[in-house]
Motif scaffolding. Structure first.
Motif: not given
Length: 175
Positions: A42-51
């Motif tokens: 799996v190509e997985l990207k976890a990105q925090n977008e704030g809060h």
């Protein structure tokens, strides 16, 4: 496979990529088991977008062995798709008592990759799979695959409400 994303949750605008393997061997749906023929990581990207809002995005590419809906012949079916899902961890903590199906792949700050992939495949699983467009299916009497040739069975299906008229015609065939 479990991935700990606690650092991503707690750090605003942090981005991290993963390439986990899919560990499940079969895809189960409504009591049926469908074998995986091929599973790419799996190509997985976890990105925090704030809060404490994390966007999980990436790509899944698998091939599953699904029987034809008409003749039950094995059909290798490729499911390759991109996904994107936002998880609000503040809201998740507030509604922790409600078992949300939408986030059943999250346990505290761990992401269960197999559950996540299962949910994504489930949403895209084909309702009907055919081995070919003109599949003739199986004979309702003997069960022969009609794509391989005729079986010779009388497959005429008549309306049962017309049985009285059919009997009259059968009785007067000699006339």
């Amino acid at each position: 496979m479990q991935i700990n994303i606690s650092e991503i949750i707690s750090t605003d605008y942090k981005v991290q990529t993963f390439n986990p393997e899919i560990e499940m061997e079969v895809f189960c749906l409504d009591g049926e088991r469908y074998n995986f023929i091929r599973k790419s990581p799996v190509e997985l990207k976890a990105q925090n977008e704030g809060h404490s809002v994390v966007n999980l995005s990436g790509h899944v590419d698998v091939t599953i062995d699904i029987p034809c809906s008409r003749c039950l012949t094995s059909v290798p079916t490729r499911l390759a798709f991109d996904f994107s899902q936002k998880v609000d961890f503040e809201k998740l903590k507030a509604e922790q008592l409600d078992d949300l199906d939408e986030t059943s792949f999250m346990e505290e700050s761990s992401l269960d990759v197999d559950r996540f992939v299962y949910n994504e495949i489930l949403m895209r699983f084909p309702m009907k799979t055919l081995c070919r467009e003109d599949c003739k299916g199986l004979c309702l009497k003997c069960g022969k695959n009609l794509n391989e040739g005729e079986c010779g069975c009388d497959r005429a299906s008549l309306d049962p409400r017309m049985s009285a008229i059919r009997d009259i015609f059968n009785n007067f065939k000699e006339v």
